[in-house]
Design an enzyme around this catalytic site. Structure first.
Site, PDB file in Angstrom:
ATOM      1  N   ALA A  24     -39.335 -19.322   0.292  1.00  0.00           N
ATOM      2  CA  ALA A  24     -39.996 -18.534   1.348  1.00  0.00           C
ATOM      3  C   ALA A  24     -39.854 -19.158   2.732  1.00  0.00           C
ATOM      4  O   ALA A  24     -39.848 -18.468   3.753  1.00  0.00           O
ATOM      5  CB  ALA A  24     -41.478 -18.361   0.994  1.00  0.00           C
ATOM      6  N   PHE A  35     -45.828 -18.661   0.939  1.00  0.00           N
ATOM      7  CA  PHE A  35     -46.919 -18.527  -0.044  1.00  0.00           C
ATOM      8  C   PHE A  35     -47.865 -19.714   0.019  1.00  0.00           C
ATOM      9  O   PHE A  35     -49.040 -19.602  -0.308  1.00  0.00           O
ATOM     10  CB  PHE A  35     -46.313 -18.414  -1.450  1.00  0.00           C
ATOM     11  N   ILE A 104     -37.705 -12.385  -2.250  1.00  0.00           N
ATOM     12  CA  ILE A 104     -37.598 -10.998  -2.759  1.00  0.00           C
ATOM     13  C   ILE A 104     -37.274 -10.025  -1.619  1.00  0.00           C
ATOM     14  O   ILE A 104     -37.314  -8.826  -1.795  1.00  0.00           O
ATOM     15  CB  ILE A 104     -38.946 -10.582  -3.404  1.00  0.00           C
ATOM     16  N   HIS A 120     -36.509 -13.991  -8.588  1.00  0.00           N
ATOM     17  CA  HIS A 120     -37.821 -13.327  -8.649  1.00  0.00           C
ATOM     18  C   HIS A 120     -37.745 -11.852  -8.296  1.00  0.00           C
ATOM     19  O   HIS A 120     -38.747 -11.248  -7.929  1.00  0.00           O
ATOM     20  CB  HIS A 120     -38.819 -14.049  -7.732  1.00  0.00           C
TER      21      HIS A 120
HETATM   22  N1  APR Z   1     -37.952 -24.167   7.528  1.00  0.00           N
HETATM   23  C1  APR Z   1     -37.979 -24.934   6.406  1.00  0.00           C
HETATM   24  N2  APR Z   1     -39.027 -24.974   5.553  1.00  0.00           N
HETATM   25  C2  APR Z   1     -40.099 -24.223   5.865  1.00  0.00           C
HETATM   26  C3  APR Z   1     -40.163 -23.408   7.021  1.00  0.00           C
HETATM   27  C4  APR Z   1     -39.030 -23.406   7.868  1.00  0.00           C
HETATM   28  N3  APR Z   1     -38.996 -22.665   8.988  1.00  0.00           N
HETATM   29  N4  APR Z   1     -41.373 -22.783   7.045  1.00  0.00           N
HETATM   30  C5  APR Z   1     -42.035 -23.194   5.936  1.00  0.00           C
HETATM   31  N5  APR Z   1     -41.271 -24.064   5.242  1.00  0.00           N
HETATM   32  C6  APR Z   1     -41.554 -24.701   3.953  1.00  0.00           C
HETATM   33  C7  APR Z   1     -43.005 -25.056   3.717  1.00  0.00           C
HETATM   34  O1  APR Z   1     -43.205 -26.413   4.091  1.00  0.00           O
HETATM   35  C8  APR Z   1     -43.166 -24.835   2.216  1.00  0.00           C
HETATM   36  O2  APR Z   1     -43.118 -26.073   1.500  1.00  0.00           O
HETATM   37  O3  APR Z   1     -41.212 -23.741   2.980  1.00  0.00           O
HETATM   38  C9  APR Z   1     -41.965 -23.987   1.797  1.00  0.00           C
HETATM   39  C10 APR Z   1     -42.352 -22.646   1.232  1.00  0.00           C
HETATM   40  O4  APR Z   1     -43.017 -22.899   0.022  1.00  0.00           O
HETATM   41  P1  APR Z   1     -43.702 -21.672  -0.742  1.00  0.00           P
HETATM   42  O5  APR Z   1     -44.484 -20.864   0.220  1.00  0.00           O
HETATM   43  O6  APR Z   1     -44.375 -22.244  -1.947  1.00  0.00           O
HETATM   44  O7  APR Z   1     -42.456 -20.772  -1.182  1.00  0.00           O
HETATM   45  P2  APR Z   1     -41.531 -20.913  -2.449  1.00  0.00           P
HETATM   46  O8  APR Z   1     -41.213 -22.346  -2.732  1.00  0.00           O
HETATM   47  O9  APR Z   1     -40.399 -19.985  -2.246  1.00  0.00           O
HETATM   48  O10 APR Z   1     -42.483 -20.337  -3.619  1.00  0.00           O
HETATM   49  C11 APR Z   1     -41.903 -20.120  -4.886  1.00  0.00           C
HETATM   50  O11 APR Z   1     -43.911 -18.942  -5.561  1.00  0.00           O
HETATM   51  O12 APR Z   1     -45.588 -17.396  -5.163  1.00  0.00           O
HETATM   52  C12 APR Z   1     -44.383 -17.610  -5.776  1.00  0.00           C
HETATM   53  O13 APR Z   1     -42.854 -15.906  -6.278  1.00  0.00           O
HETATM   54  C13 APR Z   1     -43.333 -16.671  -5.221  1.00  0.00           C
HETATM   55  O14 APR Z   1     -40.957 -17.076  -4.970  1.00  0.00           O
HETATM   56  C14 APR Z   1     -42.248 -17.602  -4.691  1.00  0.00           C
HETATM   57  C15 APR Z   1     -42.501 -18.881  -5.486  1.00  0.00           C
END
Ligand code: APR
Length: 243
Positions: A24, A35, A104, A120
């Site tokens: 994300a 998230f 997604i 996902h």
């Molecule tokens: N550049 C790099 N990293 C970033 C940025 C950015 N601009 N903005 C936020 N982040 C980092 C945050 O520090 C965080 O650790 O991106 C990470 C996003 O983590 P999550 O929100 O947990 O997303 P993700 O790892 O994709 O979650 C996995 O969880 O809820 C479920 O299905 C959902 O696919 C998702 C899965």
């Protein structure tokens, strides 16, 4: 940061089977909330109610209100950011073997990436829970404005093809991602907290098969210690400098 970028450039120049693994954080700069972390979706919404298959089966209107208020408006207007286009450039240079995404939003494909494994699912594809008819995100939103939860013409409730908590991941996507992680020479994690399994098992598979592991993520992740390079910076900044 600069010496890490030059180390990263050196690794990319000697790799030709790079797998990019995005989360994300990769779409954050396209205006789509993450998230976890500050101001994230799961700090405002309880994922066990709004994104869990068991709750959806009992009471689908919670998910569909979440979709209406939080997901559709943001994803509808989101555009790929510099990070997405940088990955397309790496593919054009013959460096990128696969993109595995947990996202997604379909933005990798909108940016022109040709080979994306969606672990996902994809919120742009809405399907009927009974007759498997497909609807676009816009068609589903149109139906949603008339009735909650939105229904198919056959009468059954609609559900996005995204994987909710408690649901199995699409097996083919999972197998393709594991194979890509096994065969790559560099595994490039970008914008993921690496806390959700089985997606988060991919960096371990790559590392076990001697790939170079690179993590670019604003916050620390549980796999930073096993990575060859860790850069706590924004995805688009690092990727634009890299490319
Ligand atoms: N550049 C790099 N990293 C970033 C940025 C950015 N601009 N903005 C936020 N982040 C980092 C945050 O520090 C965080 O650790 O991106 C990470 C996003 O983590 P999550 O929100 O947990 O997303 P993700 O790892 O994709 O979650 C996995 O969880 O809820 C479920 O299905 C959902 O696919 C998702 C899965």
């Amino acid at each position: 940061m600069d010496e890490k970028i030059s180390k990263l450039k050196k690794i990319v120049s000697t790799s030709d089977k790079i797998v990019a693994f995005t989360g994300a954080g990769f779409s954050a700069e396209s205006g789509i909330s993450t998230f976890r972390g500050a101001g994230s979706l799961w700090s405002k919404y309880d994922s066990s109610i709004y994104a869990d298959i068991n709750y959806f089966i009992q009471e689908p209107s919670y998910y569909w209100n979440f979709f209406k208020d939080e997901r559709y408006p943001v994803i509808k207007k989101a555009k790929p950011n510099d990070g997405h286009y940088a990955l397309v450039e790496l593919e054009k240079r013959g460096k990128l073997y696969r993109v595995i995404t947990q996202n997604i939003d379909g933005l990798h494909q909108v940016a022109g990436q040709s080979d994306v494994i969606e672990l996902h699912g994809n919120t742009r594809k809405i399907l009927c829970t009974s007759c498997d008819k497909f609807y676009s995100m816009d068609e589903a939103y149109g139906r949603l404005k008339k009735e909650l939860p939105p229904r198919c013409s056959c009468g059954a409730i609609l559900k996005p093809s995204t994987v909710l908590f408690g649901e199995p991941l699409p097996q083919v996507a999972l197998d393709m991602a594991a194979l890509a992680a096994k065969n790559c020479d560099m595994f490039f994690v970008i914008g993921s907290s690496l806390v959700v399994y089985p997606a988060a098992s991919m960096p371990r598979i790559a590392k076990k098969n001697e790939a170079v592991l690179v993590i670019v993520n604003i916050d620390p992740t549980p796999m930073d210690d096993m990575a060859d390079i860790v850069i706590h910076e924004s995805a688009s900044k690092v990727l634009s400098e890299l490319v």
